[in-house]
Design a protein around this motif. Structure first.
Motif, PDB file in Angstrom:
ATOM      1  N   ASN A  58       6.369   8.525  14.502  1.00  0.00           N
ATOM      2  CA  ASN A  58       5.292   8.293  15.829  1.00  0.00           C
ATOM      3  C   ASN A  58       3.512   9.455  15.075  1.00  0.00           C
ATOM      4  N   PHE A  59       3.972  10.893  14.208  1.00  0.00           N
ATOM      5  CA  PHE A  59       3.049  11.232  13.616  1.00  0.00           C
ATOM      6  C   PHE A  59       3.634  10.761  12.190  1.00  0.00           C
ATOM      7  N   ILE A  60       3.915  10.044  11.116  1.00  0.00           N
ATOM      8  CA  ILE A  60       3.826   9.367  10.161  1.00  0.00           C
ATOM      9  C   ILE A  60       3.107   8.470   9.991  1.00  0.00           C
ATOM     10  N   ASN A  61       3.585   7.512  11.470  1.00  0.00           N
ATOM     11  CA  ASN A  61       2.690   5.800  11.321  1.00  0.00           C
ATOM     12  C   ASN A  61       1.176   6.243  11.789  1.00  0.00           C
ATOM     13  N   ALA A  62       0.841   7.857  12.783  1.00  0.00           N
ATOM     14  CA  ALA A  62      -0.137   8.245  12.978  1.00  0.00           C
ATOM     15  C   ALA A  62      -1.370   8.538  11.449  1.00  0.00           C
ATOM     16  N   LEU A  63      -0.169   8.825  10.911  1.00  0.00           N
ATOM     17  CA  LEU A  63      -1.454   9.390   9.380  1.00  0.00           C
ATOM     18  C   LEU A  63      -1.086   8.958   8.002  1.00  0.00           C
ATOM     19  N   THR A  64      -0.517   7.796   8.398  1.00  0.00           N
ATOM     20  CA  THR A  64      -1.059   7.276   7.241  1.00  0.00           C
ATOM     21  C   THR A  64      -2.163   5.769   6.779  1.00  0.00           C
ATOM     22  N   THR A  65      -2.831   5.248   6.040  1.00  0.00           N
ATOM     23  CA  THR A  65      -3.744   5.161   5.790  1.00  0.00           C
ATOM     24  C   THR A  65      -3.220   3.451   5.441  1.00  0.00           C
ATOM     25  N   ASN A  66      -3.847   1.960   5.892  1.00  0.00           N
ATOM     26  CA  ASN A  66      -2.733   1.092   6.243  1.00  0.00           C
ATOM     27  C   ASN A  66      -4.036   0.462   5.374  1.00  0.00           C
ATOM     28  N   LEU A  67      -5.076   0.190   4.522  1.00  0.00           N
ATOM     29  CA  LEU A  67      -5.586  -0.643   4.442  1.00  0.00           C
ATOM     30  C   LEU A  67      -6.060  -1.361   3.435  1.00  0.00           C
ATOM     31  N   THR A  68      -5.455  -3.468   4.126  1.00  0.00           N
ATOM     32  CA  THR A  68      -5.049  -4.006   2.813  1.00  0.00           C
ATOM     33  C   THR A  68      -5.732  -5.442   3.108  1.00  0.00           C
ATOM     34  N   SER A  69      -5.283  -6.853   1.917  1.00  0.00           N
ATOM     35  CA  SER A  69      -5.419  -7.859   2.344  1.00  0.00           C
ATOM     36  C   SER A  69      -5.396  -8.498   2.017  1.00  0.00           C
ATOM     37  N   PHE A  70      -5.910  -9.902   2.105  1.00  0.00           N
ATOM     38  CA  PHE A  70      -4.399 -11.036   1.059  1.00  0.00           C
ATOM     39  C   PHE A  70      -5.245 -10.851  -0.369  1.00  0.00           C
ATOM     40  N   PHE A  71      -4.101 -10.875  -1.278  1.00  0.00           N
ATOM     41  CA  PHE A  71      -5.054 -10.762  -2.536  1.00  0.00           C
ATOM     42  C   PHE A  71      -5.949  -9.521  -2.737  1.00  0.00           C
ATOM     43  N   ARG A  72      -5.814  -8.721  -2.998  1.00  0.00           N
ATOM     44  CA  ARG A  72      -6.781  -7.801  -2.870  1.00  0.00           C
ATOM     45  C   ARG A  72      -6.522  -6.381  -4.502  1.00  0.00           C
ATOM     46  N   GLU A  73      -7.682  -6.660  -4.809  1.00  0.00           N
ATOM     47  CA  GLU A  73      -7.687  -5.720  -6.499  1.00  0.00           C
ATOM     48  C   GLU A  73      -6.675  -7.868  -6.578  1.00  0.00           C
ATOM     49  N   SER A  74      -7.503  -8.380  -7.529  1.00  0.00           N
ATOM     50  CA  SER A  74      -7.417 -10.015  -7.452  1.00  0.00           C
ATOM     51  C   SER A  74      -6.335  -9.755  -9.358  1.00  0.00           C
ATOM     52  N   TYR A  75      -7.387  -9.790  -9.865  1.00  0.00           N
ATOM     53  CA  TYR A  75      -7.132  -9.319 -11.166  1.00  0.00           C
ATOM     54  C   TYR A  75      -5.882  -9.312 -11.264  1.00  0.00           C
ATOM     55  N   HIS A  76      -4.821  -8.061 -10.521  1.00  0.00           N
ATOM     56  CA  HIS A  76      -3.137  -8.135 -10.690  1.00  0.00           C
ATOM     57  C   HIS A  76      -2.529  -9.071 -10.821  1.00  0.00           C
ATOM     58  N   PHE A  77      -3.255 -10.176 -10.331  1.00  0.00           N
ATOM     59  CA  PHE A  77      -2.404 -11.853  -9.722  1.00  0.00           C
ATOM     60  C   PHE A  77      -1.957 -12.593 -11.012  1.00  0.00           C
ATOM     61  N   PRO A  78      -2.720 -13.180 -11.648  1.00  0.00           N
ATOM     62  CA  PRO A  78      -3.019 -13.797 -12.771  1.00  0.00           C
ATOM     63  C   PRO A  78      -1.426 -12.916 -13.788  1.00  0.00           C
ATOM     64  N   VAL A  79      -2.305 -11.930 -13.871  1.00  0.00           N
ATOM     65  CA  VAL A  79      -1.072 -10.522 -14.432  1.00  0.00           C
ATOM     66  C   VAL A  79       0.321 -10.798 -14.522  1.00  0.00           C
ATOM     67  N   LEU A  80       0.844 -10.780 -13.055  1.00  0.00           N
ATOM     68  CA  LEU A  80       1.708 -10.491 -13.096  1.00  0.00           C
ATOM     69  C   LEU A  80       2.094 -11.941 -12.550  1.00  0.00           C
ATOM     70  N   ALA A  81       1.458 -13.485 -12.623  1.00  0.00           N
ATOM     71  CA  ALA A  81       1.977 -14.824 -12.622  1.00  0.00           C
ATOM     72  C   ALA A  81       2.338 -14.794 -13.634  1.00  0.00           C
ATOM     73  N   GLU A  82       1.524 -14.839 -14.905  1.00  0.00           N
ATOM     74  CA  GLU A  82       2.087 -14.930 -16.452  1.00  0.00           C
ATOM     75  C   GLU A  82       3.400 -14.400 -16.842  1.00  0.00           C
ATOM     76  N   HIS A  83       3.720 -13.020 -16.673  1.00  0.00           N
ATOM     77  CA  HIS A  83       4.748 -12.149 -17.091  1.00  0.00           C
ATOM     78  C   HIS A  83       5.759 -12.714 -15.921  1.00  0.00           C
ATOM     79  N   ALA A  84       6.276 -13.416 -14.645  1.00  0.00           N
ATOM     80  CA  ALA A  84       6.988 -14.066 -14.265  1.00  0.00           C
ATOM     81  C   ALA A  84       7.368 -15.024 -15.239  1.00  0.00           C
ATOM     82  N   ARG A  85       6.019 -16.365 -15.681  1.00  0.00           N
ATOM     83  CA  ARG A  85       6.058 -17.142 -16.461  1.00  0.00           C
ATOM     84  C   ARG A  85       6.844 -16.951 -17.011  1.00  0.00           C
ATOM     85  N   LEU A  86       6.674 -15.528 -18.442  1.00  0.00           N
ATOM     86  CA  LEU A  86       7.414 -15.597 -19.508  1.00  0.00           C
ATOM     87  C   LEU A  86       8.551 -15.119 -18.884  1.00  0.00           C
ATOM     88  N   ARG A  87       9.537 -15.030 -17.988  1.00  0.00           N
ATOM     89  CA  ARG A  87      11.036 -14.366 -17.809  1.00  0.00           C
ATOM     90  C   ARG A  87      11.282 -14.988 -16.782  1.00  0.00           C
TER      91      ARG A  87
END
Length: 284
Positions: free
Chosen positions: A80-109
């Protein structure tokens, strides 16, 4: 009577305070358990989050709560102590510029591509990764492609449930919404649930990045550790980066947050793009 009770409640609330010494003790505890560095600037946040736990246990001082943690290293309250003090700011496709990089990397491999999301939070990031891989590689026939972990058990429970507000999907295309989510009806019409096919592509587990051993199926083609290491000091960051590099396949990628920058000559990771690092040599 209600006014008297209200005054009494306000008075009781004001009597609970977080002293300098208590703040220092809290800082030592969360650093030791989770690697998180706190300072006086976060005093109000720490007070607001922990005061709920202090009151729920019928303590009148923070020191009593801290004594409990210090005297019982395996006490259930630690989570409970850890849960209370951790930060959980998130969203779908946050920092979206990463996902085309991931997609191309996966496509090649190609097939067999596997990703570790080290801070799953409530599931938006691992779902975004899984959707990206599904669109590039098709459905996985060999089990989950995304290994998603978090130190906070509360957010993991929400991630595993896969239930979100309809408004949370604003960054998704109409095709993605229809393909990966089911909309509720009636009173639940403003909620959505991730389809079974999407959730089956993700394995969720509780994990502390400070643990000596990580029970994860390495090596990985990519690791996401975004907006996590900003809460750690430099020695902890270096240890994590070194460990991540050992768990990446040759040419594997490490995705970090937009404000996280690392340049340690002894760690075989080179900056490849905006907050994306590539393994430069095999370290195992």
């Amino acid at each position: 009577m209600s006014e008297i009770n209200s005054i009494s409640a306000r008075k009781s609330q004001h009597t609970l305070s977080l002293t300098d010494s208590e703040l220092q003790r809290v800082g030592k505890l969360i650093y030791k358990r989770a690697g998180i560095v706190v300072n006086d600037q976060k005093r109000e946040m720490i007070f607001n989050r922990l005061s709920r736990r202090v009151r729920s246990l019928a303590f009148t001082r923070f020191s009593e709560y801290i004594d409990l943690l210090e005297s019982h290293s395996e006490h259930p309250e630690w989570q409970n102590f850890i849960n209370a003090l951790t930060t959980n700011l998130t969203s779908f496709f946050r920092e979206s510029y990463h996902f085309p990089v991931l997609a191309e990397h996966a496509r090649l491999r190609g097939s067999g591509y596997r990703v570790w999301c080290t801070a799953a939070s409530t599931g938006e990031e691992p779902c975004s990764i899984a959707m990206t891989l599904d669109e590039v590689l098709g459905a996985s026939v060999a089990g989950p492609r995304v290994w998603a972990s978090d130190i906070d058990t509360n957010v993991l429970a929400k991630a595993e449930a896969g239930v979100y507000r309809l408004s949370d999907l604003e960054s998704l295309t109409l095709a993605q919404k229809r393909r990966y989510f089911l909309r509720g009806t009636g009173d639940n019409s403003e909620s959505v649930k991730a389809r079974r096919e999407l959730l089956s592509a993700i394995h969720y587990q509780h994990l502390n990045l400070l643990d000596e051993k990580w029970s994860v199926p390495a090596p990985f083609d990519a690791i996401f550790c975004r907006n996590v290491m900003i809460y750690f000091d430099a020695p902890t960051q270096q240890r994590l980066l070194q460990r991540f590099s050992r768990l990446l396949k040759p040419g594997g990628l490490l995705f970090v947050g937009h404000s996280e920058h690392f340049n340690y000559s002894h760690i075989p990771l080179r900056l490849r793009g905006q907050s994306v690092y590539e393994l430069t040599e095999t370290t195992r």
